[in-house]
Design an enzyme around this catalytic site. Structure first.
Site, PDB file in Angstrom:
ATOM      1  N   SER A 158      69.176  30.034   6.864  1.00 22.09           N
ATOM      2  CA  SER A 158      69.720  28.854   6.196  1.00 22.09           C
ATOM      3  C   SER A 158      71.247  28.941   6.111  1.00 22.09           C
ATOM      4  CB  SER A 158      69.072  28.700   4.820  1.00 22.09           C
ATOM      5  OG  SER A 158      69.275  27.418   4.294  1.00 22.09           O
ATOM      6  N   HIS A 163      60.108  27.268   4.679  1.00 17.66           N
ATOM      7  CA  HIS A 163      61.537  27.436   4.957  1.00 17.66           C
ATOM      8  C   HIS A 163      61.941  28.904   5.011  1.00 17.66           C
ATOM      9  CE1 HIS A 163      65.798  26.750   5.077  1.00 17.66           C
ATOM     10  NE2 HIS A 163      65.998  27.192   3.844  1.00 17.66           N
ATOM     11  N   ASP A 198      65.752  28.913  10.668  1.00 17.89           N
ATOM     12  CA  ASP A 198      65.413  27.635  10.032  1.00 17.89           C
ATOM     13  C   ASP A 198      66.597  26.869   9.465  1.00 17.89           C
ATOM     14  OD1 ASP A 198      63.029  26.058   9.812  1.00 17.89           O
ATOM     15  OD2 ASP A 198      63.283  26.131   7.649  1.00 17.89           O
TER      16      ASP A 198
END
Length: 411
Positions: A201, A358, A227
């Site tokens: 992220s 996630h 991700d």
């Protein structure tokens, strides 16, 4: 009951053997150190097994075990990394103590340098790092806490007061490079090992920025982003505030924090939650709600001014930076146009884990670790066998021809 019936029952009871003693838990007796009753029978193979066991109320022997409570106990970081380092520096009148978890490489193994996402900590990669070591024991692991996350602290210099929050991409990138080089100095490594950067992220944006700037020079072998892509990240920012408003602001205990993460499927692997979640919370000394004293360590809402700065230009930098490139996503819908074109042109490796959320490296640590190890091996320079130069091939052929001619003459 008539007198005749009573007399008959008494005569029958008199013929029965004496009542066996009840084996109850005696709180006054000395407890066995292993939690077993201190009572011993001479004939343990027969008499004791024939006795009637009457459990005391406080034992709850027949109650269903509460697995949830035992499965929400936090785990120790030492089960995943060999040591922690506190790397101090003074930069722009700020005293920063960078905290990193480290397992040094061995036998010229690579160093996986890991950067977590916003609101997380270095322990977000704990389970994945352990799985990488199982597959590639010589590999080293360095997972850092970004500033104002985990155990990394910032104070003004020299008075030690609070400092203005600075989580800009340039600052976080500089911090990562400093942590790597400071760890090298602390561990007395003559040179840096080959490095594989891994970022989740926000961490993906940071490691991509470091790769693009080339600040780790030739030691950067490859980089992997987990991700996050520019297009979907910018879209997600629109609903970030709404998400933050729906999650709890306080917890009564660490265990309840772990339980919330797993029940909400924020983290889908309980082992990962048990090691990473405790580092996300801290206990207030004077809580406004004494029944729920545990609060988030990082105020994500306060990071809003930096959100766009983190992700603008991410796709372009990811494709242009030097080194092997890997993108691991939880769904192909996260790809933006620029990355779709790059994928069709074969500019990077793409792996999709649709069964993950996630937090890919926490949800599927074993699969993520295997992909990262394979990715490293494909980019490992020491494993490359280069073809011989044309001049060397010609010289070798001429030598063989000459030896062959000489051999025929001798015959």
């Amino acid at each position: 009951m008539s007198d005749l019936q009573k007399a008959f029952v008494k005569s029958r009871l008199a013929k029965l053997p004496p009542e066996l003693p009840l084996m109850e838990d005696d709180e006054s007796s000395s407890p066995d150190p292993h939690g077993v009753s201190a009572h011993h029978d001479d004939d343990s193979s027969s008499t004791s097994s024939a006795g009637t066991v009457v459990p005391s109320p406080n034992r709850h022997l027949f109650a269903r075990p509460d697995r949830r409570s035992s499965n929400s106990v936090s785990l120790d970081w030492r089960d995943f990394f060999s040591q922690e380092l506190f790397l101090e520096e003074v930069y722009n009148e700020t005293n920063i103590v960078h905290h990193v978890y480290l397992t040094p490489p061995s036998d010229s193994g690579p160093l996986f340098v890991m950067h977590h996402g916003a609101g997380s900590s270095g322990l977000s990669f704990a389970t994945c790092a352990k799985e990488i070591r199982k597959i590639l024991p010589k590999a080293g692991m360095l997972s850092l806490d970004a500033r104002d996350h985990g155990s990394t602290t910032t104070k003004s210099e020299p008075d030690g007061g609070p400092v203005e929050l600075d989580l800009s991409l340039d600052t976080l990138s500089r911090d990562l490079v400093f942590a790597v080089k400071a760890a090298q100095s602390k561990m007395n490594w003559k040179t840096l090992p080959d490095i594989v950067l891994v970022g989740h992220s926000l961490g993906g944006a940071v490691i991509t920025d470091v790769a693009k700037k080339g600040e780790l020079s030739s030691k950067l072998l490859a980089y992997a982003v987990l991700d996050v892509v520019e297009g979907s990240a910018m879209d997600a920012l629109q609903s970030m505030e709404q998400y933050l408003s729906t999650r709890p602001t306080r917890f009564p205990s660490i265990s309840s924090g772990i339980e919330w993460h797993t029940r909400s499927r924020t983290i889908r692997n309980r082992t990962s939650a048990r090691i990473s979640v405790p580092s996300l919370l801290h206990e207030e000394s004077n809580p406004s709600d004494p029944t729920r004293p545990w609060v988030w360590r990082t105020n994500l809402a306060a990071t809003k001014p930096f959100w766009e700065n983190w992700f603008i230009g991410l796709s372009r930098k990811f494709l242009e930076a030097r080194g092997g490139k890997l993108l691991i996503l939880a769904g192909t819908d996260r790809l933006d146009k620029e990355l779709m074109i790059g994928q069709m042109q074969g500019k990077y490796q793409l792996q999709v884990f649709p069964e993950a959320g996630h937090f890919i490296q926490e949800d599927l640590p074993t699969k993520t670790a295997q992909i990262l190890v394979d990715f490293y091996k494909r980019n490992d320079r020491s494993a490359l066998v280069l073809p011989p130069k044309v001049a060397d091939m010609q010289a070798s052929a001429a030598m063989k021809k000459g030896l062959g001619t000489g051999s025929n003459v001798k015959q």
